[in-house]
Design an enzyme around this catalytic site. Structure first.
Site, PDB file in Angstrom:
ATOM      1  CE  LYS A 115       8.881  -6.819  -1.551  1.00 53.12           C
ATOM      2  NZ  LYS A 115       8.410  -5.444  -1.491  1.00 53.12           N
ATOM      3  NE  ARG A 291       5.102   3.116   3.930  1.00 50.31           N
ATOM      4  CZ  ARG A 291       5.511   3.362   2.705  1.00 50.31           C
ATOM      5  NH1 ARG A 291       5.107   4.461   2.099  1.00 50.31           N
ATOM      6  NH2 ARG A 291       6.312   2.560   2.047  1.00 50.31           N
TER       7      ARG A 291
HETATM    8  P1  ADP Z   1      10.273  -2.522  -2.226  1.00 48.23           P
HETATM    9  O1  ADP Z   1       9.222  -3.043  -1.307  1.00 48.23           O
HETATM   10  O2  ADP Z   1      11.658  -2.834  -1.778  1.00 48.23           O
HETATM   11  O3  ADP Z   1      10.083  -1.086  -2.597  1.00 48.23           O
HETATM   12  P2  ADP Z   1       8.994  -3.350  -4.724  1.00 48.23           P
HETATM   13  O4  ADP Z   1       8.472  -4.718  -4.941  1.00 48.23           O
HETATM   14  O5  ADP Z   1       7.994  -2.287  -4.401  1.00 48.23           O
HETATM   15  O6  ADP Z   1      10.112  -3.391  -3.575  1.00 48.23           O
HETATM   16  O7  ADP Z   1       9.840  -2.899  -5.983  1.00 48.23           O
HETATM   17  C1  ADP Z   1      10.592  -1.702  -6.029  1.00 48.23           C
HETATM   18  C2  ADP Z   1      11.088  -1.443  -7.443  1.00 48.23           C
HETATM   19  O8  ADP Z   1      11.900  -2.533  -7.900  1.00 48.23           O
HETATM   20  C3  ADP Z   1       9.992  -1.332  -8.492  1.00 48.23           C
HETATM   21  O9  ADP Z   1       9.466  -0.031  -8.554  1.00 48.23           O
HETATM   22  C4  ADP Z   1      10.734  -1.699  -9.759  1.00 48.23           C
HETATM   23  O10 ADP Z   1      11.533  -0.624 -10.209  1.00 48.23           O
HETATM   24  C5  ADP Z   1      11.672  -2.807  -9.281  1.00 48.23           C
HETATM   25  N1  ADP Z   1      11.056  -4.143  -9.440  1.00 48.23           N
HETATM   26  C6  ADP Z   1      10.384  -4.852  -8.514  1.00 48.23           C
HETATM   27  N2  ADP Z   1       9.961  -6.038  -8.999  1.00 48.23           N
HETATM   28  C7  ADP Z   1      10.351  -6.089 -10.271  1.00 48.23           C
HETATM   29  C8  ADP Z   1      10.231  -7.067 -11.334  1.00 48.23           C
HETATM   30  N3  ADP Z   1       9.604  -8.236 -11.150  1.00 48.23           N
HETATM   31  N4  ADP Z   1      10.782  -6.764 -12.542  1.00 48.23           N
HETATM   32  C9  ADP Z   1      11.426  -5.599 -12.748  1.00 48.23           C
HETATM   33  N5  ADP Z   1      11.592  -4.647 -11.801  1.00 48.23           N
HETATM   34  C10 ADP Z   1      11.077  -4.887 -10.577  1.00 48.23           C
END
Ligand code: ADP
Length: 480
Positions: A115, A291
């Site tokens: 990330k 993907r």
């Molecule tokens: P992963 O790679 O583990 O799936 P993500 O970054 O895609 O992690 O985030 C997954 C979920 O976590 C998001 O859909 C949201 O619900 C929550 N989330 C992630 N970052 C934030 C943030 N900065 N503030 C609030 N919720 C967040």
């Protein structure tokens, strides 16, 4: 490309093979001892046993899979999602063996798999980002200072994280140090990489992602958004397209941002750019998944495109057969992930045998399924049985069809998330379109589900009594 090996199992392996077959391409399945009788094995033209049930002894054995591919003269490998799909070394090894990897090049997988590296890569493109740290945090004092600047609550995230794991919300400054240490050790054991960073915690966001597709000739298009805010433990469970909140203008802005994210890493094939949308409808880049996503069917239904076909065509070096202007949103699609989990017991995996397993059928109903009656649910893998997808002219139509399909989906022997799905699709909060990622936490409880089920039983009983009385009246008619 005459023969494709699908390095996966379950519904996604079958989904990929379906398109390959339609395109006249032969298919090869690989399987573990736990999947001897699995549907993807039966569906493929050829199938090869590659190892024991645990995935690190079968579906994760990249070398073994490549060896099988070479032996069977396979031209390309499709990794599906999960397993080896986002493993840059595997993608590289496949190409090094003169086999086409149906996915992006390994460099893009590597960048977007971190990330932090992803945020760095997109910087030059003016993509809105959640305020936070640009680098892994190691110094507690510096982390505290930055967190104070951003404002609590903040989120500590693992750079290598995925599947909602390795995330911690920190409400107050005095909790930061202990939470940071915990996050680092969690990330180290789960991902082998302890890098964590800070992000502002957006209090009531929606998760909206954009599907992109790129060919090897510099063309990148987006196929609109998917709304994925219905989650539990940060994992998606219900998805839909289009989102109820995007205006055409916002859709265009997010689409352009997603295309730029793809360009930032010289992307190839199908990818998903994830964003959070806040209360003021400002969007922020979260990450890119390199993907095909679980939830890709909702995009297929509203665009009329077969994403696997596009993946195969661009992997063969073809130019994308469509341009941005050719794409239009038509209708509305919903998807429910049907898991072998008990929604009345903390969504614990429900092990057992599918004593009854009958899929719903009908116009506007699609089930991407990996199981059949009589099969057991292996404990070694993700417990998803299928994806129930509906398509209607309007959102209301898709919801009504979904409720009908849930009723027609007959499963006995194990608990599933079908009842949970019914709960959400009937809920006013969902139907109104006004919800965020906290929907499940705010509205769902096993008690609420049980209460609802009790009421439904009562209503069913009342209907049966009414029917009985009416039948009796009819029977008596001749004597009157
Ligand atoms: P992963 O790679 O583990 O799936 P993500 O970054 O895609 O992690 O985030 C997954 C979920 O976590 C998001 O859909 C949201 O619900 C929550 N989330 C992630 N970052 C934030 C943030 N900065 N503030 C609030 N919720 C967040």
């Amino acid at each position: 490309m005459k023969k494709i090996l699908v390095a996966n199992r379950g519904e996604i392996a079958i989904r990929v093979m379906r398109t390959a077959k339609r395109m006249g391409i032969k298919t090869v399945a690989v399987y573990s001892t736990a999947d001897r009788n699995a549907l993807h094995v039966k569906y493929a033209d050829e199938a090869v046993l590659i190892g024991e049930a645990p995935s690190n002894q079968s579906y994760l054995l990249g070398d073994k899979i490549i060896e099988v591919a070479k032996r069977l003269n396979v031209d390309a490998i499709h990794p599906g999602y999960g397993f080896l799909s986002e493993n840059a070394n595997f993608a590289e090894l496949v190409e090094a063996n003169n086999i086409t990897f149906i996915g992006p090049r390994s460099a893009a997988i590597k960048i977007m798999g971190s990330k932090l590296a992803a945020k760095e890569a997109v910087k030059a493109y003016n993509i809105p980002m959640v305020p936070g740290t640009d680098n892994a945090i190691t110094d507690v004092t510096k982390a505290k200072d930055r967190a104070q600047d951003i404002g609590f609550p903040i989120l500590i995230k693992a750079s290598a994280g995925g599947g909602g794991k390795g995330m911690r919300v920190v409400e107050k400054v005095n909790e930061l140090e202990s939470q940071m240490q915990r996050a680092i050790s969690e990330a180290t054991s789960a991902f082998g990489d302890g890098s964590v960073f800070i992000e502002k915690y957006i209090s009531s966001p929606r998760h909206i992602e954009i599907q992109v597709m790129a060919d090897a000739h510099g063309n990148v298009i987006h196929l609109f958004e998917r709304e994925c805010s219905i989650q539990r433990r940060h994992q998606k469970i219900i998805e839909e397209a289009p989102s109820t909140v995007l205006t055409p203008q916002l859709r265009q802005e997010m689409g352009e941002a997603a295309i730029n994210v793809a360009k930032s890493c010289d992307y190839l094939g199908a990818g998903t750019v994830e964003f959070l949308l806040d209360d003021d409808h400002k969007f922020y880049f979260l990450e890119m998944n390199t993907r095909l996503q679980v939830e890709h069917p909702v995009t297929e239904l509203i665009t009329g495109m077969d994403l696997v076909e596009l993946q195969i065509r661009v992997a063969r070096g073809e130019t994308l057969p469509i341009t941005q202007n050719d794409l239009k949103i038509k209708g509305h699609a919903l998807e429910l992930r049907v898991y072998a989990e008990d929604p009345t017991n903390n969504f614990l995996p429900s092990v057992g045998t599918l004593d009854m397993y009958k899929l719903p059928i009908g116009k506007g109903i699609r089930v991407d399924n990996g199981f059949e009656e009589g099969m057991g649910i292996p404990i070694y893998y993700d417990p998803m049985l299928s994806k129930l997808i509906t398509y209607g002219k309007t959102r209301d139509e898709a919801i009504e069809l979904m409720l009908k399909a849930i009723n027609d989906y007959k499963i006995e022997g194990i608990q599933t998330t079908l009842a949970f799905g019914r709960f959400v699709f009937e809920h006013e909060g969902f139907r109104s379109g006004h919800f965020d990622t906290h929907f499940v936490k705010n509205h769902y409880s096993p008690e609420a589900l049980k209460e609802k089920q009790k009421e439904e039983v009562k209503i069913a009983a009342l209907i049966a009594v009414k029917q009985y009385i009416e039948d009796q009246k009819l029977l008596k008619l001749p004597n009157q």
